[in-house]
Motif scaffolding. Structure first.
Motif, mmCIF file in Angstrom:
data_model
loop_
_atom_site.group_PDB
_atom_site.id
_atom_site.type_symbol
_atom_site.label_atom_id
_atom_site.label_comp_id
_atom_site.label_asym_id
_atom_site.label_seq_id
_atom_site.Cartn_x
_atom_site.Cartn_y
_atom_site.Cartn_z
ATOM 1 N N PHE A 1 0.824 -1.165 -0.110
ATOM 2 C CA PHE A 1 -0.009 -0.097 0.071
ATOM 3 C C PHE A 1 0.802 1.164 -0.011
ATOM 4 C CE2 PHE A 1 -2.330 3.293 2.611
ATOM 5 C CZ PHE A 1 -3.467 3.418 1.593
ATOM 6 N N ASP A 2 0.674 2.301 -0.952
ATOM 7 C CA ASP A 2 1.332 3.442 -1.011
ATOM 8 C C ASP A 2 0.605 4.490 -0.060
ATOM 9 O OD1 ASP A 2 2.942 5.486 -1.544
ATOM 10 O OD2 ASP A 2 1.922 5.787 -3.674
ATOM 11 N N PHE A 3 1.314 4.548 1.139
ATOM 12 C CA PHE A 3 0.804 5.351 2.349
ATOM 13 C C PHE A 3 1.183 6.839 1.820
ATOM 14 C CE2 PHE A 3 0.903 7.391 6.411
ATOM 15 C CZ PHE A 3 -0.375 7.134 7.071
ATOM 16 N N ASN A 4 0.467 7.960 1.739
ATOM 17 C CA ASN A 4 0.622 9.201 1.540
ATOM 18 C C ASN A 4 -0.126 10.006 2.373
ATOM 19 O OD1 ASN A 4 2.335 8.873 -0.829
ATOM 20 N ND2 ASN A 4 0.551 8.433 -1.802
ATOM 21 N N CYS A 5 0.408 10.366 3.589
ATOM 22 C CA CYS A 5 -0.073 11.272 4.513
ATOM 23 C C CYS A 5 -0.305 12.947 3.870
ATOM 24 C CB CYS A 5 0.698 11.625 5.740
ATOM 25 S SG CYS A 5 0.104 12.654 6.867
ATOM 26 N N PRO A 6 -1.975 13.103 4.118
ATOM 27 C CA PRO A 6 -1.897 14.602 3.521
ATOM 28 C C PRO A 6 -1.150 15.732 4.143
ATOM 29 C CG PRO A 6 -3.865 13.801 5.047
ATOM 30 C CD PRO A 6 -2.804 12.656 4.627
ATOM 31 N N CYS A 7 -0.800 15.610 5.116
ATOM 32 C CA CYS A 7 -0.141 16.566 5.970
ATOM 33 C C CYS A 7 -0.660 18.002 6.333
ATOM 34 C CB CYS A 7 1.397 16.805 5.335
ATOM 35 S SG CYS A 7 2.481 15.465 5.194
ATOM 36 N N LEU A 8 -2.030 17.648 6.378
ATOM 37 C CA LEU A 8 -2.759 18.885 6.624
ATOM 38 C C LEU A 8 -3.560 18.794 8.000
ATOM 39 C CD1 LEU A 8 -4.691 19.180 3.232
ATOM 40 C CD2 LEU A 8 -2.936 20.725 4.133
ATOM 41 N N PRO A 9 -3.765 19.825 8.857
ATOM 42 C CA PRO A 9 -4.089 19.647 10.318
ATOM 43 C C PRO A 9 -5.572 19.103 10.299
ATOM 44 C CG PRO A 9 -3.209 21.898 9.854
ATOM 45 C CD PRO A 9 -3.315 21.108 8.479
ATOM 46 N N HIS A 10 -6.197 19.264 9.350
ATOM 47 C CA HIS A 10 -7.619 18.763 9.489
ATOM 48 C C HIS A 10 -7.936 17.519 8.702
ATOM 49 C CE1 HIS A 10 -8.766 22.832 10.943
ATOM 50 N NE2 HIS A 10 -8.309 23.358 9.894
ATOM 51 N N TYR A 11 -6.948 16.839 8.228
ATOM 52 C CA TYR A 11 -7.100 15.384 7.428
ATOM 53 C C TYR A 11 -6.097 14.541 7.691
ATOM 54 C CZ TYR A 11 -9.739 18.457 4.143
ATOM 55 O OH TYR A 11 -10.598 19.377 3.663
ATOM 56 N N ASN A 12 -5.236 14.903 8.625
ATOM 57 C CA ASN A 12 -4.122 14.074 9.226
ATOM 58 C C ASN A 12 -4.883 12.959 9.911
ATOM 59 O OD1 ASN A 12 -2.261 15.382 7.606
ATOM 60 N ND2 ASN A 12 -0.970 15.602 9.314
ATOM 61 N N LEU A 13 -5.624 13.374 10.995
ATOM 62 C CA LEU A 13 -6.283 12.387 12.048
ATOM 63 C C LEU A 13 -7.121 11.458 11.206
ATOM 64 C CD1 LEU A 13 -6.669 11.463 14.899
ATOM 65 C CD2 LEU A 13 -8.270 13.200 15.094
ATOM 66 N N ALA A 14 -8.059 11.830 10.287
ATOM 67 C CA ALA A 14 -9.090 11.065 9.651
ATOM 68 C C ALA A 14 -8.232 10.108 8.875
ATOM 69 C CB ALA A 14 -9.977 12.079 8.966
ATOM 70 N N TYR A 15 -7.387 10.727 8.177
ATOM 71 C CA TYR A 15 -6.476 9.572 7.330
ATOM 72 C C TYR A 15 -5.903 8.599 8.071
ATOM 73 C CZ TYR A 15 -3.604 7.971 3.398
ATOM 74 O OH TYR A 15 -2.687 7.275 2.365
ATOM 75 N N GLY A 16 -5.227 8.760 9.068
ATOM 76 C CA GLY A 16 -4.519 7.926 9.877
ATOM 77 C C GLY A 16 -5.476 6.766 10.169
ATOM 78 N N LEU A 17 -6.444 7.285 10.950
ATOM 79 C CA LEU A 17 -7.282 6.231 11.804
ATOM 80 C C LEU A 17 -8.045 5.725 10.801
ATOM 81 C CD1 LEU A 17 -8.631 8.354 14.864
ATOM 82 C CD2 LEU A 17 -6.387 6.750 14.739
ATOM 83 N N GLY A 18 -8.360 6.233 9.602
ATOM 84 C CA GLY A 18 -9.242 5.474 8.500
ATOM 85 C C GLY A 18 -8.255 4.216 8.313
ATOM 86 N N ILE A 19 -6.920 4.493 7.771
ATOM 87 C CA ILE A 19 -5.895 3.468 7.388
ATOM 88 C C ILE A 19 -5.932 2.394 8.447
ATOM 89 C CG2 ILE A 19 -3.820 2.833 6.428
ATOM 90 C CD1 ILE A 19 -5.376 4.318 4.308
ATOM 91 N N LEU A 20 -6.004 2.989 9.546
ATOM 92 C CA LEU A 20 -5.863 1.427 10.691
ATOM 93 C C LEU A 20 -6.964 1.030 10.982
ATOM 94 C CD1 LEU A 20 -3.960 0.860 13.033
ATOM 95 C CD2 LEU A 20 -5.140 2.609 14.503
#
Length: 338
Positions: A37-56
């Motif tokens: 899987f190509d993990f690409n963090c958005p590096c934005l304050p409002h999206y990092n938490l949703a993206y990281g926990l979503g992948i988890l």
């Protein structure tokens, strides 16, 4: 075709081992999927938490539901749970045993995904990079920024190419800090799931051995009964179709014989044997009634009434043996009395 039939019968006879193998393959596939899987963090304050926990959390949920979908017993459990009471009562302990068995197998792949994700640390680094304690790990002597600007800077920690907050906290320090916490959580999760699996698989039968054996026996019975009923229905349908087709061609041959004056041929012997397998159910309405009766009021689990003791019932006296019919014979008897 015979080879595929043999493979299918082997899988049916070894369904539990086959499902364990499927769960193991799904676990390995989940680990391989994460590595590819190509993990690409958005590096934005409002999206990092949703993206990281979503992948988890989202892929484990999908794998968990997929484990139920690939399990053939889910339809059997739903059918047993939703069927009418009829002449056979429903045992909640058996339903719980079947459900717990499916949950245990379906949890293997999600557990592997969460474990690999936490041990890798990318998701936790992306999700909680804005919560890094700058006062403890960073440079507090630098002129302060507003809370929003600080979060925007810290949100770029997973993206080394665009991170511009080295004067506050070094990128490598923050990543090591978050990855250490993620790996600690990963090993705690592995220990927790291993301990829970040990308690469920080992200690539970020790405390409720009689109930455990009873639930396992009747869950196997429900599975075998369903398979035998399907086989009996398939055999009846085959015999019914053979007799119907033979009667159709006999009618056609009679009509041709009336026109051309040729005597009709006799029915083959195997058609007579097929007619005997119909067990008196020779029309569509009767068959539908039999199937509806099987769904609404399955026969009670008592093949013969208990034998009465002879004499005064002392243990030393010889009791008449009780003969139990084979399951296939029970199905045939049920058909014949509908």
């Amino acid at each position: 075709m015979d080879k595929f039939r043999m493979i299918f019968q082997f899988l049916q006879s070894n369904q539990e081992s086959f499902m364990n193998g499927i769960c193991g393959i799904m676990a390995l596939a989940s680990a391989q999927m994460y590595s590819a899987f190509d993990f690409n963090c958005p590096c934005l304050p409002h999206y990092n938490l949703a993206y990281g926990l979503g992948i988890l959390l989202v892929p484990p949920l999908i794998l968990f539901l997929l484990g139920f979908v690939l399990n053939n017993n889910i339809s059997m459990l739903a059918e047993e749970w939703r069927r009418p009471q009829g002449q056979r009562r429903k045992d909640p302990a058996v339903l719980r045993y079947m459900f717990c068995s499916m949950v245990q197998r379906a949890m293997i792949a999600p557990t592997v995904w969460v474990s690999v994700t936490l041990l890798d640390g990318k998701c936790i680094t992306c999700a909680f990079c804005t919560s890094v304690p700058v006062e403890t790990l960073g440079n507090t002597s630098h002129p302060g920024l507003s809370q929003g600007e600080m979060k925007r800077v810290l949100a770029r920690i997973p993206c080394k190419e665009i991170y511009n907050g080295q004067e506050f906290i070094a990128n490598e320090v923050a990543i090591r800090y978050l990855r250490c916490i993620s790996q600690a959580l990963g090993w705690c999760f592995v220990l927790l799931m291993t301990t829970l699996a040990f308690l469920v698989r080992s200690l539970r039968p020790c405390f409720t051995q009689a109930a455990f054996l009873k639930s396992r026996y009747w869950s196997h019975y429900i599975d075998i009964e369903r398979k035998l009923f399907d086989e009996t229905c398939a055999e009846h349908a085959r015999s019914f179709a053979k007799v119907c087709i033979q009667q159709f061609f006999e009618g056609m041959s009679t009509d041709l014989a009336a026109v051309r004056c040729h005597p009709p041929r006799k029915a083959p012997v195997d058609v007579g044997e097929a007619a005997e397998k119909l067990l008196g159910i020779t029309d569509q309405g009767t068959m539908n009634t039999a199937l509806k009766s099987w769904h609404r009021c399955k026969p009670p689990l008592q093949l013969h009434p208990p034998a009465l003791p002879s004499g005064n019932g002392w243990a030393g006296e010889r009791q008449p043996p009780v003969h139990f019919a084979a399951p296939r014979r029970v199905m045939a008897a049920y058909y014949s009395h509908v």
